[in-house]
Motif scaffolding. Structure first.
Motif, PDB file in Angstrom:
ATOM      1  N   ASN A 329       0.849  -1.842   0.198  1.00 36.75           N
ATOM      2  CA  ASN A 329       0.236   0.038  -0.299  1.00 36.75           C
ATOM      3  C   ASN A 329       0.919   1.123   0.109  1.00 36.75           C
ATOM      4  N   VAL A 330       0.574   2.276  -0.528  1.00 34.22           N
ATOM      5  CA  VAL A 330       1.139   3.847  -1.225  1.00 34.22           C
ATOM      6  C   VAL A 330       0.940   4.640  -0.441  1.00 34.22           C
ATOM      7  N   PHE A 331       1.062   5.560   0.913  1.00 31.86           N
ATOM      8  CA  PHE A 331       0.377   6.185   1.812  1.00 31.86           C
ATOM      9  C   PHE A 331       1.559   7.790   1.330  1.00 31.86           C
ATOM     10  N   VAL A 332       0.713   8.223   1.053  1.00 31.56           N
ATOM     11  CA  VAL A 332       1.162  10.085   0.323  1.00 31.56           C
ATOM     12  C   VAL A 332       0.607  11.188   0.785  1.00 31.56           C
ATOM     13  N   PRO A 333       2.250  11.124   1.643  1.00 28.27           N
ATOM     14  CA  PRO A 333       2.166  12.230   2.647  1.00 28.27           C
ATOM     15  C   PRO A 333       1.012  13.813   2.005  1.00 28.27           C
ATOM     16  N   GLN A 334      -0.121  14.350   2.902  1.00 26.69           N
ATOM     17  CA  GLN A 334      -0.341  15.704   2.654  1.00 26.69           C
ATOM     18  C   GLN A 334       0.255  16.699   2.812  1.00 26.69           C
ATOM     19  N   VAL A 335       0.623  18.045   2.089  1.00 29.19           N
ATOM     20  CA  VAL A 335       1.326  18.984   1.968  1.00 29.19           C
ATOM     21  C   VAL A 335       0.870  19.732   1.210  1.00 29.19           C
ATOM     22  N   LEU A 475       7.871  16.354  -2.320  1.00 34.18           N
ATOM     23  CA  LEU A 475       8.443  17.218  -1.093  1.00 34.18           C
ATOM     24  C   LEU A 475      10.002  17.562  -1.695  1.00 34.18           C
ATOM     25  N   ASN A 476      10.299  18.530  -1.085  1.00 36.50           N
ATOM     26  CA  ASN A 476      11.682  18.878  -1.085  1.00 36.50           C
ATOM     27  C   ASN A 476      12.217  20.400   0.074  1.00 36.50           C
ATOM     28  N   GLY A 477      12.796  20.586   0.161  1.00 31.05           N
ATOM     29  CA  GLY A 477      13.364  21.552   1.395  1.00 31.05           C
ATOM     30  C   GLY A 477      12.726  21.186   2.834  1.00 31.05           C
ATOM     31  N   GLY A 478      12.623  21.782   3.171  1.00 28.99           N
ATOM     32  CA  GLY A 478      12.104  21.842   4.301  1.00 28.99           C
ATOM     33  C   GLY A 478      10.819  21.183   4.813  1.00 28.99           C
ATOM     34  N   LYS A 479      10.068  20.571   3.585  1.00 33.89           N
ATOM     35  CA  LYS A 479       8.943  20.428   4.162  1.00 33.89           C
ATOM     36  C   LYS A 479       9.182  18.806   3.728  1.00 33.89           C
ATOM     37  N   GLU A 480      10.564  18.483   3.224  1.00 28.25           N
ATOM     38  CA  GLU A 480      10.428  17.282   3.059  1.00 28.25           C
ATOM     39  C   GLU A 480      11.002  17.086   4.680  1.00 28.25           C
ATOM     40  N   ARG A 481      11.573  17.367   4.498  1.00 25.67           N
ATOM     41  CA  ARG A 481      12.293  17.057   6.197  1.00 25.67           C
ATOM     42  C   ARG A 481      11.956  17.108   7.041  1.00 25.67           C
ATOM     43  N   LEU A 482      11.095  17.547   7.356  1.00 22.25           N
ATOM     44  CA  LEU A 482      10.004  17.563   8.710  1.00 22.25           C
ATOM     45  C   LEU A 482       8.942  16.588   8.930  1.00 22.25           C
ATOM     46  N   THR A 483       8.326  16.344   6.722  1.00 23.88           N
ATOM     47  CA  THR A 483       7.354  15.099   6.790  1.00 23.88           C
ATOM     48  C   THR A 483       8.597  13.660   7.174  1.00 23.88           C
ATOM     49  N   VAL A 484       9.764  13.845   6.803  1.00 21.97           N
ATOM     50  CA  VAL A 484      10.268  12.500   7.071  1.00 21.97           C
ATOM     51  C   VAL A 484      10.862  12.019   8.446  1.00 21.97           C
ATOM     52  N   LEU A 485      11.069  13.405   9.017  1.00 18.82           N
ATOM     53  CA  LEU A 485      11.720  12.949  10.422  1.00 18.82           C
ATOM     54  C   LEU A 485      10.488  12.554  11.378  1.00 18.82           C
ATOM     55  N   SER A 486       8.995  13.377  11.130  1.00 21.01           N
ATOM     56  CA  SER A 486       8.365  13.251  11.721  1.00 21.01           C
ATOM     57  C   SER A 486       7.829  11.454  11.467  1.00 21.01           C
TER      58      SER A 486
END
Length: 627
Positions: A329-335, A475-486
């Motif tokens: 299953n693929v779960f796409v982060p909503q940003v 995602l890129n930059g800060g949005k990607e880092r915050l999402t992945v690290l969360s």
């Protein structure tokens, strides 16, 4: 000297056999017939009763050079017979028998060199002219293989081969043979006979064959016996962590997909239920953080495999799992402000602001002063306490903590009479710094987007027996880092904490594969990164206890935190740039020179308690792979 090349050749002292006749011993019956390997050796004599060499026989241990083995070093050299020289390679494994039956030295070819057999003088222009018209006569040279002893095999020829330390010296003139027996190779290198298929054991980029079949390399990954329910011997590789490193173009994703596909099975692992303490048997949940939108393809078959019956039969013979994963299953982060990547069928995943509770560092992608940090933490704690009990603050109008509501909470108390500021002794200048720090577009865009909040859908995201792909290519930059690290912090905290944990995470065996891992687990440059690294270090140390494995995939292994890298037990290195190789201490020294020149799919594997070896990946990806 004659200018005619024929005269040069005919008068060449190298071609003369006058000196060679003196080598014949009159007291031993001899013949001038060529050796059994079919190579002509003019004028050289051998005993008439010599038997032809065995197919895998390379030569013999040299007695004319010192032979020694010690606890510090060794010198075991072998003469390579002329008929075997085209087939010998650096890295070939060999066996040398001891006089007592069943014991053999197991070694690897560490160096190859040529020495002149006769007194050659090739320091002339005439030699160049001769060499251009005459094929090399191997009989005029000696080829020597320098061997590195690895172990002593005992009970060779039986069903109970054992491996021991090298504490005996091989006898002079003992035959040296290529190791081409599966049991001897597996015992000498300590390679398991089953487990997670990683590639074909190879030498110089060419798979090694035994009995006409490629020789499979497996990682040991025991679990629960399907019928008896008993724990199998050995520790699973899945919870001892893995690193897959390789430069762009070396087949890193192809290789990784093939390895990860092998973890998808009905195998069960023992795990202690957090509430009851009882041991349960549950299947693995594989989570893949996918920054390039590639791993969702593992859901589908690879047509190149489907249409190749011979290749499929080879995979089945060696128990190599292949084909698309049904339970993926693929779960796409909503940003906010992004377009979801194309992954065919997918579901939404929302990062809630409440993930900051107990993790105030998530709001600190910088390094604040101690005063500002303390004030931010006080404000965060005060806000979340509104959702716990009556505490003197007005009830919030939202049903759950949200980032926008947190900002409103601060605005409500942004006055000189503010109880929040007064009770926490926040000065005016510090209060201004707090507001500047917590107001960020990245927080607005990531937190609370959509409705599929992580804690509420965790049973679906972290379901046992499922492959969960989380793409972040949109995602890129800060949005990607915050999402992945969360997401990583949520998994790690719920695995290793003792209170208020999510049972979907805590009670499920998990393997978390992180592609481009150097972007998230490198040396800390902010308070948030320092927090993640601190928790990750604990997680990798206690992974076996909590059934949490990490698989880090990267082209820059030198950038990953040293304390994390040290806890990784299985290292897979594909081709890497020379400057990277020099900075990675876990790369086996004997392969450092060759790694920059490795071809696509060629790799070195160093697993726990197993000799570092070269492997060759499969020519096809066992699932769909677009690149």
């Amino acid at each position: 000297m004659s200018d005619n090349i024929d005269d040069i050749i005919n008068n060449d002292p190298i071609s003369s056999n006058s000196d060679e006749s003196e080598r014949t011993q009159d007291d031993e019956p001899t013949t001038t017939a060529p050796p059994a390997d079919g190579t002509e050796v003019p004028g050289r004599t051998v005993p008439s009763d010599v038997s032809p060499p065995a197919d895998n026989e390379l030569g013999h241990v040299l007695a004319s050079e010192e032979i020694h083995v010690s606890r510090r070093d060794y010198q075991v050299n072998a003469f390579i017979r002329t008929g075997a020289r085209e087939g010998i390679r650096l890295g070939d494994y060999v066996q040398i028998p001891y006089p007592d039956e069943g014991s053999e030295l197991f070694a690897v070819t560490d160096s190859l060199r040529y020495e002149p057999y006769t007194d050659l003088d090739d320091k002339s222009d005439a030699h160049n002219q001769i060499s251009a018209h005459v094929d090399l006569d191997e009989s005029e040279y000696v080829q020597v293989a320098e061997l590195e002893p690895l172990s002593i095999l005992k009970n060779v020829g039986s069903d109970n081969i054992e491996s021991g330390i090298v504490n005996r010296i091989p006898k002079p003139n003992s035959p040296v043979q290529l190791a081409r027996n599966e049991d001897c190779l597996r015992t000498g290198l300590n390679i398991p006979g089953e487990g997670i298929f990683t590639g074909w054991l190879s030498v110089g980029g060419e798979p090694m064959t035994v009995g006409g079949e490629n020789f499979p390399y497996y990682l040991s990954n025991p679990g629960i016996h399907r019928e008896t329910g008993e724990v199998e011997d050995g520790e699973p590789a899945v919870f001892r962590h893995a690193l897959v490193a390789g430069s762009t173009g070396k087949g890193k994703t192809h290789f990784t997909k093939n390895v990860l596909r092998q973890f998808v099975s009905k195998k069960r692992y023992p795990i202690h239920h957090h509430d009851t303490g009882e041991q349960e048997q549950r299947r693995l949940n594989l989570v893949i953080i996918d920054p390039e939108n590639e791993y969702w393809e593992m859901r589908e078959d690879n047509d190149a495999v489907v249409n190749n019956d011979a290749f499929q039969q080879e995979l089945r013979r060696h128990n190599i799992k292949h084909g698309g994963v049904d339970n993926l299953n693929v779960f796409v982060p909503q940003v906010a402000g992004t377009n979801a990547p194309s992954t065919m069928e997918s579901r939404e995943l929302s990062i809630p602001f409440e993930i900051v509770r107990g993790r105030p560092e998530m709001l600190m992608p910088y390094t604040p002063t101690e005063v500002t940090r303390g004030a931010i933490e006080d404000c965060i704690n005060a806000y979340f306490s509104c959702f716990d009990s009556q505490n003197g603050y007005p009830d919030r109008s939202v049903d759950r903590p949200k980032y926008v509501d947190f900002l409103e909470f601060l605005d409500e108390y942004d006055s000189d009479e503010s109880r929040l500021r007064e009770e926490n002794n926040i000065a005016g200048g510090t209060w201004s710094a707090v507001n500047r720090r917590v107001h960020r577009d990245t927080f607005h865009q990531v937190f609370d987007q959509g409705t599929a909040f992580l804690p509420e859908v965790s049973n679906e995201v972290f379901r046992e027996g499922q492959v969960t792909v989380i793409p972040t290519s949109h995602l890129n930059g800060g949005k990607e880092r915050l999402t992945v690290l969360s997401i990583l912090s949520y998994i790690i905290e719920n695995k290793i904490d003792d209170y208020h944990v999510d049972p979907a995470v805590r009670d499920t065996p998990m393997l978390v594969a992180v592609d481009e891992a150097h972007n998230y687990l490198s040396s800390a440059s902010s308070l948030r990164e320092e927090y993640i690294l601190r928790r990750a270090r604990v997680a990798v140390k206690q992974g076996r206890k909590y059934k949490l494995g990490l698989c880090l995939i990267t082209q820059n292994p030198d950038d990953i935190d040293d304390d994390v890298i040290k806890q990784i037990n299985t290292n897979i290195f594909l081709g890497l740039k020379a400057e990277v190789v020099d900075d990675v201490p876990s790369i086996p020294s004997e392969f450092k020179k060759d790694l920059p020149n490795f071809a696509k799919g060629q790799a070195v594997v160093k697993a726990p308690d197993v000799e570092a070896v070269e492997v060759k990946g499969l020519p096809y990806c066992v699932t769909r792979h677009g690149n």
